[in-house]
Motif scaffolding. Structure first.
Motif, PDB file in Angstrom:
ATOM      1  N   ARG A   1      -1.255   0.409 -29.021  1.00  0.00           N
ATOM      2  CA  ARG A   1      -0.585   1.597 -28.772  1.00  0.00           C
ATOM      3  C   ARG A   1      -0.331   2.169 -30.163  1.00  0.00           C
ATOM      4  O   ARG A   1      -0.287   1.750 -31.204  1.00  0.00           O
ATOM      5  N   GLY A   2      -0.057   3.642 -30.490  1.00  0.00           N
ATOM      6  CA  GLY A   2       0.103   4.215 -31.793  1.00  0.00           C
ATOM      7  C   GLY A   2      -1.091   5.061 -32.000  1.00  0.00           C
ATOM      8  O   GLY A   2      -2.084   4.986 -31.560  1.00  0.00           O
ATOM      9  N   SER A   3      -0.902   5.642 -33.234  1.00  0.00           N
ATOM     10  CA  SER A   3      -1.796   6.335 -33.859  1.00  0.00           C
ATOM     11  C   SER A   3      -3.249   5.852 -34.042  1.00  0.00           C
ATOM     12  O   SER A   3      -4.355   6.174 -34.239  1.00  0.00           O
ATOM     13  N   LEU A   4      -3.128   4.490 -34.229  1.00  0.00           N
ATOM     14  CA  LEU A   4      -4.402   3.826 -34.746  1.00  0.00           C
ATOM     15  C   LEU A   4      -5.326   3.099 -33.567  1.00  0.00           C
ATOM     16  O   LEU A   4      -5.954   2.515 -33.608  1.00  0.00           O
ATOM     17  N   THR A   5      -4.820   3.943 -32.242  1.00  0.00           N
ATOM     18  CA  THR A   5      -5.636   3.727 -31.245  1.00  0.00           C
ATOM     19  C   THR A   5      -6.190   5.006 -30.831  1.00  0.00           C
ATOM     20  O   THR A   5      -7.125   5.123 -29.645  1.00  0.00           O
ATOM     21  N   ASP A   6      -6.324   6.033 -31.649  1.00  0.00           N
ATOM     22  CA  ASP A   6      -6.765   7.319 -31.413  1.00  0.00           C
ATOM     23  C   ASP A   6      -8.515   7.273 -31.253  1.00  0.00           C
ATOM     24  O   ASP A   6      -9.235   6.649 -32.434  1.00  0.00           O
ATOM     25  N   PRO A   7      -9.193   7.428 -30.183  1.00  0.00           N
ATOM     26  CA  PRO A   7     -10.746   7.179 -30.080  1.00  0.00           C
ATOM     27  C   PRO A   7     -11.419   8.267 -30.958  1.00  0.00           C
ATOM     28  O   PRO A   7     -12.467   8.224 -30.989  1.00  0.00           O
ATOM     29  N   TYR A   8     -10.691   9.233 -31.327  1.00  0.00           N
ATOM     30  CA  TYR A   8     -11.353  10.285 -32.186  1.00  0.00           C
ATOM     31  C   TYR A   8     -11.518  10.336 -33.654  1.00  0.00           C
ATOM     32  O   TYR A   8     -12.100  11.111 -34.284  1.00  0.00           O
ATOM     33  N   VAL A   9     -10.661   9.315 -33.942  1.00  0.00           N
ATOM     34  CA  VAL A   9     -10.685   9.107 -35.596  1.00  0.00           C
ATOM     35  C   VAL A   9     -11.128   7.657 -36.044  1.00  0.00           C
ATOM     36  O   VAL A   9     -10.965   6.775 -35.227  1.00  0.00           O
ATOM     37  N   ALA A  10     -11.999   7.786 -37.001  1.00  0.00           N
ATOM     38  CA  ALA A  10     -12.422   6.416 -37.509  1.00  0.00           C
ATOM     39  C   ALA A  10     -11.284   5.715 -38.344  1.00  0.00           C
ATOM     40  O   ALA A  10     -11.319   4.418 -38.298  1.00  0.00           O
ATOM     41  N   GLY A  11     -10.618   6.489 -39.216  1.00  0.00           N
ATOM     42  CA  GLY A  11      -9.596   5.473 -40.087  1.00  0.00           C
ATOM     43  C   GLY A  11      -8.735   6.572 -40.786  1.00  0.00           C
ATOM     44  O   GLY A  11      -8.845   7.876 -40.614  1.00  0.00           O
ATOM     45  N   ASN A  12      -7.742   5.822 -41.429  1.00  0.00           N
ATOM     46  CA  ASN A  12      -6.677   6.546 -42.279  1.00  0.00           C
ATOM     47  C   ASN A  12      -6.728   6.168 -43.656  1.00  0.00           C
ATOM     48  O   ASN A  12      -6.761   4.946 -43.763  1.00  0.00           O
ATOM     49  N   VAL A  13      -6.962   7.411 -44.406  1.00  0.00           N
ATOM     50  CA  VAL A  13      -7.031   6.932 -45.832  1.00  0.00           C
ATOM     51  C   VAL A  13      -5.697   7.025 -46.621  1.00  0.00           C
ATOM     52  O   VAL A  13      -5.260   8.228 -46.413  1.00  0.00           O
ATOM     53  N   GLY A  14      -5.242   6.218 -46.930  1.00  0.00           N
ATOM     54  CA  GLY A  14      -3.678   6.045 -47.620  1.00  0.00           C
ATOM     55  C   GLY A  14      -3.676   6.111 -49.139  1.00  0.00           C
ATOM     56  O   GLY A  14      -4.900   6.163 -49.953  1.00  0.00           O
ATOM     57  N   GLY A  15      -2.635   5.850 -49.629  1.00  0.00           N
ATOM     58  CA  GLY A  15      -2.244   5.911 -51.085  1.00  0.00           C
ATOM     59  C   GLY A  15      -2.876   4.746 -51.833  1.00  0.00           C
ATOM     60  O   GLY A  15      -3.177   5.090 -53.111  1.00  0.00           O
ATOM     61  N   GLY A  16      -3.328   3.581 -51.334  1.00  0.00           N
ATOM     62  CA  GLY A  16      -3.957   2.922 -51.787  1.00  0.00           C
ATOM     63  C   GLY A  16      -5.351   3.412 -52.647  1.00  0.00           C
ATOM     64  O   GLY A  16      -6.041   2.976 -53.565  1.00  0.00           O
ATOM     65  N   ILE A  17      -6.001   4.296 -51.971  1.00  0.00           N
ATOM     66  CA  ILE A  17      -7.105   4.925 -52.406  1.00  0.00           C
ATOM     67  C   ILE A  17      -6.759   6.135 -53.158  1.00  0.00           C
ATOM     68  O   ILE A  17      -7.486   6.458 -54.132  1.00  0.00           O
ATOM     69  N   LEU A  18      -5.905   7.037 -52.651  1.00  0.00           N
ATOM     70  CA  LEU A  18      -5.637   8.480 -53.187  1.00  0.00           C
ATOM     71  C   LEU A  18      -5.131   7.971 -54.688  1.00  0.00           C
ATOM     72  O   LEU A  18      -5.517   9.078 -55.449  1.00  0.00           O
ATOM     73  N   ARG A  19      -4.314   7.005 -54.946  1.00  0.00           N
ATOM     74  CA  ARG A  19      -3.682   6.950 -56.304  1.00  0.00           C
ATOM     75  C   ARG A  19      -4.971   6.792 -57.456  1.00  0.00           C
ATOM     76  O   ARG A  19      -4.675   6.786 -58.524  1.00  0.00           O
ATOM     77  N   ARG A  20      -6.174   6.724 -56.937  1.00  0.00           N
ATOM     78  CA  ARG A  20      -7.208   6.422 -57.865  1.00  0.00           C
ATOM     79  C   ARG A  20      -7.667   7.679 -58.453  1.00  0.00           C
ATOM     80  O   ARG A  20      -8.805   8.159 -59.038  1.00  0.00           O
TER      81      ARG A  20
END
Length: 616
Positions: free
Chosen positions: A485-504
């Motif tokens: 359950r929750g947003s990471l079960t959304d079938p329309y989205v591949a993934g969520n890009v967070g601060g670990g990448i954005l900080r670069r």
């Protein structure tokens, strides 16, 4: 508001019923013809427009709504007021749109919203009776029994939409309910109290539910008008109105420092003149914690349901704030959610007073210089493209920017989320569809994140290449979500890009033009490092509480267990050491020995050494 309307404020949905297989399938057209005859028959043939007014009740609040509909095209506008919250939503020739109480208009192009809007247009145009308006595939889905009532069920898949069920009462022939699986829940809309209006039998009462009665939405019709003249302007998205912002002394921009803690951005703001430190979240709404709201003399109204990355839901209320000051920028007359953010202060290791996000990003061009820890808000009409930066177009997934990208060559849509500490979280449906867990590479099951709704478990691994348009990020640490359950079960989205990448990068968000600008910074070429101890620590009363120990990890080898309390780290008292610093120590070079003092239950403290290794 149409009898088929979606929830105007919050999505809601269903309980399960017994299935009764049919001896022989019934032609869906026969079921639909019987329903049309029961609902007014040929009187529907002359219906061009509908206008309705309703009373709303949900979350302990009451309000009103008004709808205008072009029945033959499926276009509509719904405007509503509920407690301190006002807004509108609709569907026109361009697609779906929503307007908040400040006058701001957003067009969402997420798969969930797009397919949901196509379904809504299909229902509002009564295309199941008039298939030349909007085509769909119709199949018999059998019957179901509830007590002494029997229902014929038709499964509908509109062209470009998603499946939903229409239930018809076998005794009356009337449409009893619609059942639709959205990205995050199953939503059921039930229709009752049918009355005659201009030769039509229309429902005067609706209930929308997700199976949790405390969040049901009740709709009572007070007025139906059939074939009123409707101005075309009422059936198109209004022009955005953003006259609630200003910059002091006529400035074009304002720059202020921020703290980066756990890859989250914390800024100092003033809410109604009171200083608060809040998190900046690209897709988040304005939020105050109950303690912050109380300190401001504000109180949340109503009780609504919120979903986040965790599997649990949280309740929130609504309140209105006079002004928010961020540097020299002021945003006035804003609705805030009042939400407890259960345990997030323990997860972050610092107090959390609230969030600011979408409402700020929509009004300014927002530049986040992660390397310099500087945040700049610029008037959109004064924005100049940053030289040397790469522009990537985006669409909105509700309020979060979403980019077309690829993960190891597999195309998908990726949300860009400053409110996530992770590098990349892959949704469960995307991971399962593409069998990512079966691909080569080390994977460990761990508690890999924490957000609204609790902890997030997943398989942590390392991908080869993430592409966000032309922007390439090699070897990102990647979590394959195991959430049900929750947003990471959304079938329309591949993934969520967070601060670990954005900080670069230095990242500039231009919500009005729907572009994100990426400028690599000094951290761009650094290795993406995940925890090397196998521990997840949260702030506790006497130190850090161990929330997770990865099987076979250095922490497990050192004898740590879930529920243990870490009292010291390298001789420093945990209660005095910022949690983010402790986490950085546990990301140290492989072979590093991190000395901890640990206590299990009421036992005596003991000294342990955790020898760090590369986990992924």
């Amino acid at each position: 508001m149409s009898a088929h309307s979606r929830s105007l404020v919050l999505g809601v949905a269903l309980s399960l019923f017994s299935f009764v297989p049919r001896a022989g399938a019934e032609d869906p057209q026969t079921v639909l013809a019987r329903a049309k005859a029961a609902s007014g028959g040929a009187a529907w043939d002359g219906v061009r427009t509908l206008h309705s007014k309703v009373r709303l009740e949900t979350g302990g609040l009451s309000g009103t709504a008004e709808s205008f509909e072009d029945v033959r095209a499926g276009y509509f506008t719904d405007a509503f007021q509920l407690g301190p919250y006002t807004g509108a939503e609709g569907f026109d020739a361009t697609g779906s749109w929503s307007q908040d109480g400040t006058g701001d208009v957003t067009r969402s192009d997420s798969g969930d919203d797009r397919e949901g809007s196509i379904n809504e247009a299909y229902r509002r145009s009564y295309s199941y009776w008039y298939p030349d308006r909007r085509p769909a595939a119709l199949t018999d889905a059998g019957t179901r029994q509830e007590g002494d009532r029997t229902f014929h069920i038709v499964r509908v898949v509109p062209a470009g939409g998603r499946p939903f069920e229409m239930w018809f009462d076998a005794a009356t022939g009337l449409h009893d309910r619609t059942v639709e699986q959205t990205a995050k829940e199953t939503r059921t809309t039930s229709f009752s109290d049918h009355r005659e209006v201009a030769g039509l039998r229309l429902p005067f009462r609706l209930r929308v539910t997700n199976g949790d009665p405390q969040f049901d939405q009740l709709v009572t019709y007070e007025l139906y008008e059939v074939n009123p003249e409707i101005d075309a302007a009422r059936l198109t998205a209004p022009k955005p109105r953003l006259d609630d912002v200003s910059l002091a002394d006529g400035a074009l921009s304002t720059t202020l420092p921020f703290e980066l803690i756990n890859n989250h951005i914390y800024v100092d703001v003033q809410v109604n003149g009171r200083p608060l430190r809040v998190m900046l979240d690209t897709g988040g709404v304005n939020v105050l914690t109950p303690a912050s709201a109380e300190a401001l003399g504000l109180q949340g109204e109503g009780s609504f349901q919120a979903r986040g990355t965790g599997e649990k839901t949280e309740s929130f209320g609504l309140t209105r704030v006079n002004e928010v000051r961020i540097g020299a920028a002021t945003v006035r007359d804003q609705v805030f959610y009042v939400m407890p953010f259960r345990d997030l202060d323990k997860v972050e290791g610092v107090p959390l007073s609230g969030l600011v996000g979408f409402e700020v990003f929509k009004r300014f061009v927002v530049r986040i210089d992660y390397a310099a820890r500087r945040l700049t808000l610029t008037r959109p009409d004064a924005f100049q493209e940053p030289p040397g930066a790469v522009a990537v177009p985006f669409t909105f997934d509700e309020m979060t920017p979403q980019i077309e990208g690829k993960l190891d060559g597999i195309a998908g849509k990726f949300t860009i989320d400053t409110g996530s500490r992770s590098s990349l979280d892959v949704t469960r449906p995307f991971a399962e569809t593409h069998r990512l867990a079966d691909k080569p590479g080390k994977k460990i099951e761990a508690l890999a994140g924490w957000g609204l709704g609790g902890g997030v478990r997943g398989l942590v691994t390392r991908s080869g290449l993430l592409e966000l348009g032309p922007v390439q990020v090699p070897a990102p640490v990647t979590t394959l979500a195991l959430q049900k359950r929750g947003s990471l079960t959304d079938p329309y989205v591949a993934g969520n890009v967070g601060g670990g990448i954005l900080r670069r990068f230095t990242v500039t968000f231009d919500y009005q033009r729907q572009q994100i600008w990426f400028e690599p910074n000094a951290a761009h070429g650094e290795e993406d490092v995940w925890d090397r101890s196998g521990l997840w620590l949260n702030r506790g009363d006497d130190g850090y509480r161990v929330e997770d120990v990865v099987h076979g990890s250095p922490a497990a080898a050192a004898g740590l267990q879930v529920g243990d309390t870490v009292l010291t780290v390298e001789g420093k008292q945990a209660k005095d050491l910022p949690l983010a610093e402790a986490r950085d120590l546990l990301k140290g070079a492989p072979g590093t020995r991190v000395h901890l003092q640990v206590k299990t239950g009421d036992g005596a403290p003991r000294e342990v050494a955790v020898v760090l290794v590369e986990m992924v």
